[in-house]
Design a protein around this motif. Structure first.
Motif, PDB file in Angstrom:
ATOM      1  N   ALA A 171      -7.958  35.740 -82.269  1.00 59.17           N
ATOM      2  CA  ALA A 171      -9.116  36.387 -82.311  1.00 59.17           C
ATOM      3  C   ALA A 171      -9.688  37.004 -83.565  1.00 59.17           C
ATOM      4  O   ALA A 171     -10.667  36.909 -83.794  1.00 59.17           O
ATOM      5  CB  ALA A 171      -8.949  37.517 -81.271  1.00 59.17           C
ATOM      6  N   LYS A 172      -8.501  37.816 -84.162  1.00 61.90           N
ATOM      7  CA  LYS A 172      -8.854  38.025 -85.627  1.00 61.90           C
ATOM      8  C   LYS A 172      -9.616  36.931 -86.471  1.00 61.90           C
ATOM      9  O   LYS A 172     -10.482  37.242 -87.318  1.00 61.90           O
ATOM     10  CB  LYS A 172      -7.816  38.709 -86.403  1.00 61.90           C
ATOM     11  CG  LYS A 172      -8.143  39.433 -87.572  1.00 61.90           C
ATOM     12  CD  LYS A 172      -6.725  40.202 -87.979  1.00 61.90           C
ATOM     13  CE  LYS A 172      -6.782  40.580 -89.529  1.00 61.90           C
ATOM     14  NZ  LYS A 172      -5.776  41.324 -89.897  1.00 61.90           N
ATOM     15  N   SER A 208      -0.434  33.972 -81.342  1.00 61.80           N
ATOM     16  CA  SER A 208      -0.704  35.253 -80.349  1.00 61.80           C
ATOM     17  C   SER A 208      -2.078  35.203 -80.348  1.00 61.80           C
ATOM     18  O   SER A 208      -2.836  34.784 -81.082  1.00 61.80           O
ATOM     19  CB  SER A 208      -0.249  36.452 -81.392  1.00 61.80           C
ATOM     20  OG  SER A 208      -0.991  36.823 -82.377  1.00 61.80           O
ATOM     21  N   PHE A 209      -2.475  35.901 -79.285  1.00 65.39           N
ATOM     22  CA  PHE A 209      -4.017  36.154 -78.952  1.00 65.39           C
ATOM     23  C   PHE A 209      -4.672  36.844 -79.721  1.00 65.39           C
ATOM     24  O   PHE A 209      -5.735  36.635 -80.489  1.00 65.39           O
ATOM     25  CB  PHE A 209      -4.095  36.699 -77.474  1.00 65.39           C
ATOM     26  CG  PHE A 209      -5.618  36.973 -77.342  1.00 65.39           C
ATOM     27  CD1 PHE A 209      -6.592  36.019 -76.594  1.00 65.39           C
ATOM     28  CD2 PHE A 209      -6.055  38.155 -77.279  1.00 65.39           C
ATOM     29  CE1 PHE A 209      -7.734  36.299 -76.519  1.00 65.39           C
ATOM     30  CE2 PHE A 209      -7.350  38.619 -77.017  1.00 65.39           C
ATOM     31  CZ  PHE A 209      -8.185  37.706 -76.795  1.00 65.39           C
ATOM     32  N   SER A 210      -3.962  37.915 -80.211  1.00 73.03           N
ATOM     33  CA  SER A 210      -4.701  38.875 -81.343  1.00 73.03           C
ATOM     34  C   SER A 210      -4.826  38.253 -82.638  1.00 73.03           C
ATOM     35  O   SER A 210      -5.865  38.467 -83.366  1.00 73.03           O
ATOM     36  CB  SER A 210      -3.878  40.258 -81.488  1.00 73.03           C
ATOM     37  OG  SER A 210      -2.379  39.745 -82.028  1.00 73.03           O
TER      38      SER A 210
END
Length: 279
Positions: free
Chosen positions: A266-267, A261-263
């Motif tokens: 990014a995290k 997932s992108f989230s």
């Protein structure tokens, strides 16, 4: 601080000269090279012995019978006299600064237990073709890190004293034994990425990791990940229960799908950035 270059050979004597030459030109001089032949069926033993000659920095050993890469690499670590160990395949090579770059990190940062670098894929003549972009600094101190997708590949070096505190090399494994080792070391301290292309990985038809064994490799790696989950006493991954017993690779990799997932990505980048700033 002494460095042990560990070389597990099986039928790769014909490629060893480039590996040998790359060791001789190391900028860091306090090293030894430990070679263990796993009962090669070609003329590797004669070829390698002839190349190293009477150079006492090279120590050569032979298995009584073909024992597999897990057993061979485990023996190599036991035979090593160095404070830091690093594996180099006999058909590959390292750059002249490879050992020095690693030693600098270990001398400066006592909490680092393992280092790794970028690597270049090379043709059969060891001419670089490309530098894969998969390698970068990974997050530290995270029980949910399993090096999947793979970031830690080459040139991996580690403290032998810390290795001796782990369950050590899984001698049963014939594939993914290196990933098993990396995850065990990861659990003992920090790992650090050296942003240099210090390993030359030769592509050729006889390479063990280059044969038609990707499904088998994927299965072995899943078992490595499952064993790490159990070793860390994890019960769930991202809300999903971890099986009590190993079933199949699909179930294990399914637990890690959230990492796409992108989230999440990014995290992860933010955490890694913060760890690098405050390390």
């Amino acid at each position: 601080m002494k460095f042990s270059i560990l070389i597990a050979n099986y039928n790769n004597g014909k490629f060893f000269k480039e590996c040998y030459n790359s060791i001789l030109v190391q900028e860091y001089k306090n090293w030894e090279a430990v070679i263990l032949d796993d009962a090669s069926t070609d003329n590797s033993v004669d070829v390698i012995k002839n190349i190293i000659g009477n150079d006492e920095r090279f120590r050569f050993f032979e298995n009584d019978k073909n024992s597999g890469v897990g057993v061979t690499k485990s023996k190599l670590i036991e035979l090593a006299n160095g404070d830091i160990c690093g594996f180099v395949d006999p058909d590959d090579a390292i750059t002249s600064n490879a050992v020095f770059s690693s030693i600098k990190v270990f001398e400066k940062k006592k909490d680092v237990v393992l280092t790794y670098t970028k690597f270049a894929k090379c043709d059969e003549n060891l001419k670089p073709i490309e530098v894969p972009k998969i390698v970068h600094q990974v997050i530290n101190n995270n029980p949910y890190f399993f090096n999947c997708p793979v970031n830690i590949v080459h040139f991996v070096c580690f403290r032998k004293s810390i290795y001796n505190q782990t369950e050590k090399m899984n001698t049963v494994m014939k594939i993914a034994e290196d990933q098993d080792l990396y995850l065990k070391m990861y659990e003992k301290g920090k790992v650090e990425f050296i942003d240099e292309t210090n390993y030359l990985y030769r592509l050729h038809s006889g390479g063990i990791s280059q044969n038609d064994n990707k499904p088998t490799s994927r299965e072995y790696f899943a078992k490595v990940i499952f064993n790490a989950m159990k070793r860390r006493k994890l019960k769930t991954i991202h809300g999903k229960p971890i099986p009590e017993e190993y079933t199949n690779s699909k179930d294990i990799y399914g637990l890690l799908e959230y990492q796409n997932s992108f989230s999440f990505r990014a995290k992860k980048k933010l955490i890694i950035f913060a760890q690098q700033i405050f390390s």
